[in-house]
Design an enzyme around this catalytic site. Structure first.
Site, PDB file in Angstrom:
ATOM      1  N   GLU A 204     -16.609   5.964   4.330  1.00 24.34           N
ATOM      2  CA  GLU A 204     -15.766   5.478   5.430  1.00 24.34           C
ATOM      3  C   GLU A 204     -16.184   6.077   6.761  1.00 24.34           C
ATOM      4  O   GLU A 204     -16.956   7.031   6.828  1.00 24.34           O
ATOM      5  CB  GLU A 204     -14.308   5.880   5.187  1.00 24.34           C
TER       6      GLU A 204
ATOM      7  N   LYS B 196      -2.875   6.310   1.102  1.00 23.72           N
ATOM      8  CA  LYS B 196      -2.729   6.739   2.497  1.00 23.72           C
ATOM      9  C   LYS B 196      -1.792   7.942   2.521  1.00 23.72           C
ATOM     10  O   LYS B 196      -0.627   7.845   2.936  1.00 23.72           O
ATOM     11  CB  LYS B 196      -2.206   5.577   3.354  1.00 23.72           C
TER      12      LYS B 196
ATOM     13  N   ARG C 127       0.826  -1.203   0.000  1.00 20.02           N
ATOM     14  CA  ARG C 127       0.000   0.000   0.000  1.00 20.02           C
ATOM     15  C   ARG C 127       0.863   1.257   0.000  1.00 20.02           C
ATOM     16  O   ARG C 127       0.533   2.258  -0.637  1.00 20.02           O
ATOM     17  CB  ARG C 127      -0.955  -0.017   1.197  1.00 20.02           C
TER      18      ARG C 127
HETATM   19  N1  PLP Z   1      -9.550   4.096   6.179  1.00 20.52           N
HETATM   20  C1  PLP Z   1      -8.748   5.115   6.527  1.00 20.52           C
HETATM   21  C2  PLP Z   1      -9.043   6.467   6.013  1.00 20.52           C
HETATM   22  C3  PLP Z   1      -7.641   4.864   7.367  1.00 20.52           C
HETATM   23  O1  PLP Z   1      -6.842   5.860   7.738  1.00 20.52           O
HETATM   24  C4  PLP Z   1      -7.400   3.558   7.819  1.00 20.52           C
HETATM   25  C5  PLP Z   1      -6.240   3.278   8.654  1.00 20.52           C
HETATM   26  O2  PLP Z   1      -5.252   2.846   8.199  1.00 20.52           O
HETATM   27  C6  PLP Z   1      -8.276   2.533   7.413  1.00 20.52           C
HETATM   28  C7  PLP Z   1      -9.340   2.843   6.602  1.00 20.52           C
HETATM   29  C8  PLP Z   1      -8.055   1.130   7.858  1.00 20.52           C
HETATM   30  O3  PLP Z   1      -7.021   0.517   7.147  1.00 20.52           O
HETATM   31  P1  PLP Z   1      -6.131  -0.607   7.806  1.00 20.52           P
HETATM   32  O4  PLP Z   1      -7.064  -1.700   8.185  1.00 20.52           O
HETATM   33  O5  PLP Z   1      -5.210  -1.035   6.727  1.00 20.52           O
HETATM   34  O6  PLP Z   1      -5.464  -0.018   8.955  1.00 20.52           O
HETATM   35  C1  COI Z   2      -4.574   3.226  11.253  1.00 23.73           C
HETATM   36  O1  COI Z   2      -5.565   2.547  11.510  1.00 23.73           O
HETATM   37  O2  COI Z   2      -3.456   2.761  11.183  1.00 23.73           O
HETATM   38  C2  COI Z   2      -4.638   4.629  10.988  1.00 23.73           C
HETATM   39  O3  COI Z   2      -3.919   5.066  10.181  1.00 23.73           O
HETATM   40  C3  COI Z   2      -5.476   5.479  11.767  1.00 23.73           C
HETATM   41  C4  COI Z   2      -4.758   6.751  12.025  1.00 23.73           C
HETATM   42  C5  COI Z   2      -4.809   7.718  10.918  1.00 23.73           C
HETATM   43  C6  COI Z   2      -4.920   7.289  13.364  1.00 23.73           C
END
Ligand code: PLP
Ligand code: COI
Length: 338
Positions: free
Chosen positions: A218, A182, A79
């Site tokens: 989201e 991200k 990612r």
């Molecule tokens: N959506 C957003 C905007 C996020 O910042 C995050 C955090 O990383 C997620 C979803 C969840 O992604 P992950 O499960 O890879 O942490």
């Molecule tokens: C995560 O779940 O890792 C995130 O990035 C959340 C964060 C922006 C606080």
């Protein structure tokens, strides 16, 4: 380490070391282990002016056996590469990413919370344009940093139901924008919504698609899911971050005899769901007890007995057991830090 591990917030705490590396003249240099929390940065660096920055969020967990397990780091690497490509940055190599992440964990081993406290070590890889430019163009130099910090639950409720507010007067991402990456810019754009939700007494905003405001995108920094008739429903959208937690849940569900629907999810469906929740590295699986539509002054209520719904509970138990090494890992998701 003598910390109140069971009551850690989700916040920054200084640890002993971080790892940094710079890309210059077409190549990544050697990485450096530093004990400083500061970076010296050029005032004209592209990160400061044009937001050329991406980060990752991942976790390491202490098992009953004392070993430290990192969850799906290769997915975070992929990612980060995707985020880097999306805003024209040079990504770290896979070897550099792994070395930096594992070194940062090992060097700060004493900050990995003990098993059974519910806390974990949050790992934050950051990549940004550090070379000077004044025209709008990609940097020629990049800095990659990995730091770690021990954390507790993202929502103060932990695994108890959290309250969410629908926000319509600001957008986090555009359909063909950077929502799937991200990158820092998305979080800057989300701050107004986050603040609005917090001020109204809610844990996070629910973002709708920015075109029609009809579909659920989201929940703050987490993906959305709903349960209906033993089916797990999660939005398909070109503006949301592909969550590694959500991906993992989707991969576990066939083994749990739970059906899956991945499709646009209309806000009008909120009425019909048995359970709703948010999932992410920080949020883990957070059951949602209330969605408040401020504009319509309408509340959707779930978890009426104050407890997480049964399907959310099952998914949470299975995922967390794999992450902490309490259950076998048939999917090959965890890597032990040797
Ligand atoms: N959506 C957003 C905007 C996020 O910042 C995050 C955090 O990383 C997620 C979803 C969840 O992604 P992950 O499960 O890879 O942490
Ligand atoms: C995560 O779940 O890792 C995130 O990035 C959340 C964060 C922006 C606080």
């Amino acid at each position: 380490m003598n910390l109140d591990w069971s009551n850690l917030p989700f916040g920054y705490m200084k640890t002993d070391y971080n790892v940094r590396c710079t890309y210059k003249d077409g190549a990544w240099g050697e990485f450096e282990v530093s004990s400083s929390e500061y970076l010296q940065i050029h005032m004209s660096a592209t990160v400061l002016h044009y937001g050329q920055e991406a980060f990752e969020g991942m976790k390491a967990y202490r098992g009953k056996d004392g070993k430290i397990r990192v969850f799906r780091w290769e997915e975070n690497y992929k990612r980060m590469v995707n985020s880097a490509n999306g805003i024209l940055m040079v990504p770290p190599t896979k070897e550099l990413f792994k070395e930096a992440v594992f070194t940062a964990i090992k060097k700060n081993e004493k900050f990995v919370p003990p098993h059974g406290t519910g806390a974990s070590m949050y790992i934050r890889p950051v990549l940004f344009g550090s070379g000077p430019e004044i025209g709008v163009k990609p940097s020629k130099e990049y800095t990659f940093v990995v730091f770690v910090t021990p954390v507790g639950p993202y929502f103060k409720e932990g695994f108890n139901p959290v309250k969410i507010a629908v926000v319509r007067d600001s957008d986090r991402a555009a359909p063909l924008g950077t929502g799937t990456l991200k990158v820092g810019g998305n979080y800057a754009a989300s701050l107004r919504g986050v603040e609005k939700a917090h001020k109204a007494g809610y844990g996070a905003p629910m973002y709708l698609d920015s075109c029609s405001k009809k579909y659920i995108d989201e929940i703050g920094a987490a993906n959305f899911f709903a349960i209906k008739d033993n089916t797990y429903i999660t939005p398909e959208s070109t503006a949301i971050l592909p969550s590694i937690t959500n991906k993992s849940i989707l991969e576990m569900l066939p083994d749990m005899d739970i059906k899956v629907e991945r499709r646009p999810v209309s806000i009008d469906e909120l009425d019909s769901f048995d359970e709703v929740g948010a999932c992410g590295t920080a949020a883990v699986i957070s059951p949602i007890g209330e969605v408040y539509d401020m504009d319509e002054d309408r509340k959707y209520l779930y978890c009426k007995d104050g407890k997480p719904g049964p399907v959310s509970q099952m998914i949470y138990d299975k995922l967390v057991a794999i992450q902490f090494g309490d259950a076998p890992d048939p999917y090959g998701w965890v890597e032990i830090v040797e």
